[in-house]
Every structure is written in structure tokens, then in C-alpha cells.
Design a protein around this motif. Structure first.
Motif, PDB file in Angstrom:
ATOM      1  N   MET A   1       0.831  -1.201   0.000  1.00  0.00           N
ATOM      2  CA  MET A   1       0.000   0.000   0.000  1.00  0.00           C
ATOM      3  C   MET A   1       0.866   1.252   0.000  1.00  0.00           C
ATOM      4  N   GLU A   2       0.492   2.242  -0.821  1.00  0.00           N
ATOM      5  CA  GLU A   2       1.185   3.511  -0.843  1.00  0.00           C
ATOM      6  C   GLU A   2       0.488   4.498   0.080  1.00  0.00           C
ATOM      7  N   THR A   3       1.250   5.478   0.606  1.00  0.00           N
ATOM      8  CA  THR A   3       0.676   6.441   1.520  1.00  0.00           C
ATOM      9  C   THR A   3       1.051   7.854   1.127  1.00  0.00           C
ATOM     10  N   ILE A  39     -15.219  -2.643  10.381  1.00  0.00           N
ATOM     11  CA  ILE A  39     -13.955  -2.719   9.653  1.00  0.00           C
ATOM     12  C   ILE A  39     -14.192  -2.827   8.147  1.00  0.00           C
ATOM     13  N   PRO A  40     -13.468  -2.034   7.336  1.00  0.00           N
ATOM     14  CA  PRO A  40     -13.609  -2.123   5.873  1.00  0.00           C
ATOM     15  C   PRO A  40     -13.374  -3.541   5.362  1.00  0.00           C
ATOM     16  N   LYS A  41     -14.074  -3.893   4.312  1.00  0.00           N
ATOM     17  CA  LYS A  41     -14.055  -5.261   3.814  1.00  0.00           C
ATOM     18  C   LYS A  41     -12.692  -5.693   3.277  1.00  0.00           C
ATOM     19  N   GLU A  42     -11.855  -4.707   2.864  1.00  0.00           N
ATOM     20  CA  GLU A  42     -10.556  -5.097   2.304  1.00  0.00           C
ATOM     21  C   GLU A  42      -9.561  -5.543   3.369  1.00  0.00           C
ATOM     22  N   PHE A  43      -9.908  -5.351   4.656  1.00  0.00           N
ATOM     23  CA  PHE A  43      -9.010  -5.771   5.728  1.00  0.00           C
ATOM     24  C   PHE A  43      -9.399  -7.140   6.264  1.00  0.00           C
ATOM     25  N   PRO A 204     -13.510  10.356   3.935  1.00  0.00           N
ATOM     26  CA  PRO A 204     -13.744   9.102   3.217  1.00  0.00           C
ATOM     27  C   PRO A 204     -12.468   8.313   2.909  1.00  0.00           C
ATOM     28  N   HIS A 205     -11.286   8.941   3.094  1.00  0.00           N
ATOM     29  CA  HIS A 205     -10.034   8.262   2.783  1.00  0.00           C
ATOM     30  C   HIS A 205      -9.732   7.177   3.810  1.00  0.00           C
ATOM     31  N   LEU A 206      -8.946   6.194   3.390  1.00  0.00           N
ATOM     32  CA  LEU A 206      -8.417   5.205   4.323  1.00  0.00           C
ATOM     33  C   LEU A 206      -7.086   5.736   4.833  1.00  0.00           C
ATOM     34  N   LEU A 207      -6.945   5.860   6.148  1.00  0.00           N
ATOM     35  CA  LEU A 207      -5.776   6.485   6.758  1.00  0.00           C
ATOM     36  C   LEU A 207      -5.050   5.525   7.687  1.00  0.00           C
ATOM     37  N   THR A 281      -1.467   9.269   7.287  1.00  0.00           N
ATOM     38  CA  THR A 281      -1.157   9.198   5.871  1.00  0.00           C
ATOM     39  C   THR A 281      -2.286   8.491   5.138  1.00  0.00           C
ATOM     40  N   VAL A 282      -2.548   8.938   3.922  1.00  0.00           N
ATOM     41  CA  VAL A 282      -3.601   8.320   3.114  1.00  0.00           C
ATOM     42  C   VAL A 282      -3.061   7.022   2.533  1.00  0.00           C
ATOM     43  N   VAL A 283      -3.819   5.969   2.709  1.00  0.00           N
ATOM     44  CA  VAL A 283      -3.405   4.653   2.224  1.00  0.00           C
ATOM     45  C   VAL A 283      -4.164   4.341   0.939  1.00  0.00           C
ATOM     46  N   SER A 284      -3.423   3.988  -0.104  1.00  0.00           N
ATOM     47  CA  SER A 284      -4.050   3.602  -1.367  1.00  0.00           C
ATOM     48  C   SER A 284      -3.683   2.166  -1.687  1.00  0.00           C
TER      49      SER A 284
END
Length: 285
Positions: A1-3, A39-43, A204-207, A281-284
Motif C-alpha cells: 500500500m502507498e501512503t 472494519i472495511p471489507k478489504e481488511f 472518506p479516505h483510508l488512513l 497518511t492516506v493509504v491507497s
């Protein structure tokens, strides 16, 4: 993941933001189904036998960018982020409007303003348990042997405009005067607590952010938690919620209460706390 780093625009100044005071970090066994609602589904949830590790972080800050305030962080569970794991906050209750706005917009936390009502009573000291004797042998027990012990009750009510909604009452059986020179507060330690946040209506960002902690740490008897007598905390499964016409806010609030009422397994008291929070930091993906 980039931040990518997120900067504060709410008068908190440049990070790291420093908070000083005291806190209780209590770990609970939380049902995995309850934690997944937050928890978001991607985790991937860190779980075993249908349970994850959640609980709460109860803090009283004497000095911070928002001044003095109380905070209750309800921790839903632990998510896997190779090569380590991070906590996910289900709800953050604070007694400061400024801290609430900062938590929502800068840190991506599900912050709500709350009222913390405290009362202190003196109770006769109980006989030392085997656990207390063991902790004393390894140097982590409270050596205050007074015949009377202070007990603090903290009633937490979430505030929405002028409406108060009961969340819980926390009983701290190990409270003691901070100026008691005989009170042993544990060894000095340093630790880092990484966390994920975001995916809220305000951010709305994942941090991802971390808390660098320096404190005096000791194990204490777990705090007792009572839910509000007027609330029904029996919640349905997530799939039932999606198919039913119910208020999602009330549903999530009741889930948070169920986290608070889950089984405690360890309580740690943080004294002389200094916590430095880095800008998230924003996680992408």
C-alpha cells in the motif's frame, strides 16, 4: 500500500500532536461478527475461535492541543497489515468540541462529543488475590496497602445537540490520588500503537497513523462496565441490518456498547502519559 501525508487545518499546529495525562487501556474478547460491522471489507480481521482483540482506551488529558479533555476510544478489533497488525476504532467519545472536529476531519476517526460525569467513593480494601501477589513478585502490582481504596465511577453520555444518549458507566476500582507519594505507578516504558482510520462521512479516505507513547505502566484490576439501563444492546447480525429498515446510527452505537460489555482479559494503567500522534497518511491499495 502507498501512503500520502495528511496535514491539519484546524488549529492543532504541526504534528506530532502531543497529549499528556493518564489512561486505562483495557483489552476485551470481542465477537468477530461485531467487529466486522466496523472494519472495511478489504481488511482481514485478526481472529481466533470467533473472537478478536478489542476493548477500550479511556484517557484524561491534562495538556493537549485542545486543552484538557476526556476521551473514550472503543476499539472494535485488530486488523492484519503485514508484517504487523493495527487497531480499528469503532467510536471515539471526547468531551471537547475542538478535539471532536480534529478527530473527524484530520484523523478520520468516528468522533462524537460526550459528557463524562465522575464521582469518587471510598471502599474498604479487599483481600489481595493470587493474581495481585504474582504481579507484586514481578514488580507490576500496586503496593498501596491502605485500608480504604478509592473507587471512581465515570458515566459517559453521547451528546447530539442538547440530547444526551447513555453509552456506559465505567467503574475504576484502582483509582488513587495522583499526589500519593506511596503509590507505585510502574516502570517507565516506550511503545508504539499503530492504527487505521477513515472511511467516515467526514473523511472518506483510508488512513494510517501511529501513537508514540512514553509512560509509567502497571497492570491493574479490570474496570467494570455497565451499559445504559434504557438501551437495548441486543443487536441483529449485519445481514439482518441491511435487510431491515433500522437506524444505522443507533445500530452502531449499540454495537459499541456490546464491545464495552464484552469480557475483559487485561487492564493496563498509563501514568505520566505523553503520547505523540503523527499526522495520518492516506493509504491507497
Amino acid at each position: 500500500m502507498e501512503t500520502a501525508e495528511v496535514n491539519s487545518s484546524l488549529g492543532y499546529g504541526k504534528s506530532p500532536w502531543v497529549f499528556k495525562g493518564s489512561a486505562l487501556y483495557q483489552l476485551h474478547l470481542v465477537k468477530a461478527e461485531t467487529a466486522r460491522a466496523f472494519i472495511p471489507k478489504e481488511f482481514k480481521l485478526v481472529e481466533a475461535f470467533g473472537y478478536t482483540l478489542g476493548g477500550f482506551f479511556l484517557a484524561n488529558y491534562e495538556d493537549s492541543p485542545a486543552g484538557k479533555f476526556d476521551e473514550l476510544v472503543v476499539i472494535a478489533g485488530i486488523v492484519w497489515n503485514p508484517p504487523t497488525s493495527c487497531a480499528w476504532a469503532a467510536r471515539v467519545l471526547v468531551s471537547s468540541d475542538k478535539a471532536c472536529v480534529h478527530g473527524r476531519k484530520d484523523v478520520g476517526l468516528p468522533s462524537q462529543v460526550a459528557n463524562f460525569t465522575k464521582s469518587v467513593t471510598a471502599l474498604p480494601a479487599t483481600k489481595r488475590s493470587r493474581f495481585a501477589g504474582f504481579m507484586n513478585k514481578i514488580g507490576l502490582a500496586d503496593n498501596n496497602n491502605n485500608s480504604m481504596k478509592n473507587c471512581t465511577n465515570i458515566q459517559v453520555n453521547e451528546m447530539n445537540n442538547l440530547t444526551a444518549t447513555g453509552i456506559c458507566t465505567i467503574n475504576l476500582p484502582h483509582a488513587a490520588p495522583q499526589n500519593d507519594v506511596k503509590r507505585w505507578i510502574g516502570p517507565a516504558i516506550k511503545m508504539s500503537l499503530p492504527s487505521f482510520s477513515g472511511r467516515t462521512e467526514y473523511n472518506p479516505h483510508l488512513l494510517k497513523y501511529s501513537c508514540q507513547i512514553e509512560c509509567r505502566l502497571r497492570a491493574v484490576k479490570a474496570a467494570k462496565v455497565w451499559g445504559p439501563s434504557t438501551s437495548n444492546i441486543e443487536v441483529e447480525s449485519t445481514s439482518e441490518l441491511e435487510s431491515a429498515n433500522v437506524d444505522s446510527t443507533d445500530y452502531k452505537r449499540n454495537l459499541c456498547i456490546s464491545v464495552m460489555l464484552s469480557k475483559p482479559i487485561l487492564a493496563l494503567e498509563f501514568n505520566c502519559l505523553e503520547m505523540k500522534v503523527e499526522a495520518p497518511t492516506v493509504v491507497s491499495q
